[in-house]
Design an enzyme around this catalytic site. Structure first.
Site, PDB file in Angstrom:
ATOM      1  N   VAL A 148      13.055 -27.187 -26.286  1.00  0.00           N
ATOM      2  CA  VAL A 148      13.844 -26.002 -26.571  1.00  0.00           C
ATOM      3  C   VAL A 148      12.957 -24.927 -27.155  1.00  0.00           C
ATOM      4  O   VAL A 148      12.869 -23.657 -27.053  1.00  0.00           O
ATOM      5  CB  VAL A 148      15.151 -26.088 -27.245  1.00  0.00           C
ATOM      6  N   GLU A 149      12.197 -25.312 -28.028  1.00  0.00           N
ATOM      7  CA  GLU A 149      11.243 -24.443 -28.935  1.00  0.00           C
ATOM      8  C   GLU A 149      10.109 -23.851 -27.913  1.00  0.00           C
ATOM      9  O   GLU A 149       9.658 -22.757 -28.191  1.00  0.00           O
ATOM     10  CB  GLU A 149      10.476 -25.504 -29.940  1.00  0.00           C
TER      11      GLU A 149
END
Length: 355
Positions: A148-149
């Site tokens: 997600v990062e």
């Protein structure tokens, strides 16, 4: 970098690390999160678009620094098989806690290659991340946080200066013991940044009484913002779990993104998707030398492609031609002995499993 006591005990070394090879990795030059998230799915949030990470109040800088400075060891124990099986077996969080997870899951399913893309980008690094999570006994859902990062991109840089796979802001990185200077940015060192990120998440988890959803939310928007939302709900007589808090929109979607992806990983076939296996084996070795290495000469004399060595060491910003600080180097698995032989006066072979 290694501490002086290590070099007092073991002058020159070659070690093996369970870090997969950077096949198809991004270029040496950092890329922006805008580029890194070109495959972001409609409605999903780029979790580092605004670079919200801030340090926990109890950041133990000295302890973190000690953790960062030790020799990195192999922890895979010679495992074979699919790393995703280890991820699945270590999941502990409630993946059905809120409708936001369902909504995000359905959004991701619109791309039939969602998990294939994720697995491809995770392949170089997932075994290393899983090893560190297992060592701490943390829930394996955290292995999906770098997806997600940054889409598992150690070269990613956000518009707000968050950097690396775990997207540390500079101040937070230094608080957690990572080195940032003219020559080196350890936010892009996969092993160092993974250990620092998990140390930071451990601090956040303790701060929020063992609640991992709140810890992940604080990683995104900062612990102070989560504290304020909890206090506001408590004063209003409302629940104080993550799902009940008034948090920034990015954070409200950030945790569901992680947990929705975890649900897809648990049973990809149920959702009509394919999750390619990731072979669970070491893919790099580390050269450790007391003397600075001329990396171009090392690569040329050993036959290892210099561009590949650069890709394996994205934390090195300058000084490739013999900077005094370049005394440890990631190299492709199986090439360490050849590289060591090419600089025999500087490097010897040793096992780091007892470091």
């Amino acid at each position: 970098m290694l501490d002086a006591t290590f070099f007092g005990r073991r002058a020159y070394a070659l070690g093996v690390l369970a870090l997969p090879l950077l096949t198809g990795c991004a270029s040496q030059s950092p890329i922006s999160t805008t580029d890194a998230f070109q495959d972001t799915y409609s409605g999903a949030v780029s979790a580092r678009e605004y670079g919200f990470v801030r340090p926990a109040r109890d950041a133990a800088g000295n302890t973190a620094t000690q953790n960062r400075r030790v020799v990195r060891t192999e922890t895979s124990g010679g495992r074979s098989g699919d790393v995703w099986n280890r991820v699945r077996s270590g999941m502990r969080l409630d993946l059905h806690a809120d409708s936001r997870i369902d909504s995000m899951l359905n959004q991701f399913r619109r791309d039939p290659r969602y998990l294939e893309k994720m697995s491809g980008k995770a392949t170089p690094y997932l075994s290393t991340i899983v090893n560190e999570i297992e060592r701490r006994g943390f829930p394996m859902e955290l292995a999906l946080l770098p997806h997600v990062e940054s889409r598992y991109n150690p070269a990613a840089t956000s518009p707000k200066a968050a950097g690396g796979m775990w997207q540390f802001m500079p101040y937070t990185a230094r608080e957690m013991g990572l080195r940032l200077d003219r020559n080196t940015d350890e936010r892009r060192d996969v092993v160092a940044s993974t250990r620092a990120a998990l140390d930071y998440l451990a601090q956040l988890n303790r701060r929020f009484d063992g609640n991992w959803e709140l810890a992940m939310a604080a990683y995104n928007c900062g612990p102070g913002r989560v504290d304020a939302a909890i206090d506001a709900n408590r004063q209003a007589g409302k629940a104080t779990d993550f799902w009940s808090l008034d948090l920034p929109q990015e954070t409200r979607q950030y945790v569901p993104q992680i947990l929705a992806t975890a649900r897809l990983v648990t049973d990809a076939r149920q959702y009509g998707l394919r999750l390619p296996a990731i072979a669970d084996r070491p893919r790099t070795e580390m050269l450790v030398s007391r003397e600075p290495m001329n990396l171009v000469r090392v690569a040329t004399s050993s036959g290892v492609d210099f561009a590949e060595i650069q890709r394996l060491n994205p934390e090195i910003k300058t000084g490739w031609f013999g900077n005094k600080d370049i005394s440890q180097l990631m190299v492709p698995a199986g090439t360490g002995a050849k590289l060591s032989a090419s600089v025999a006066k500087q490097v010897r072979v040793m096992s780091l499993t007892d470091a």
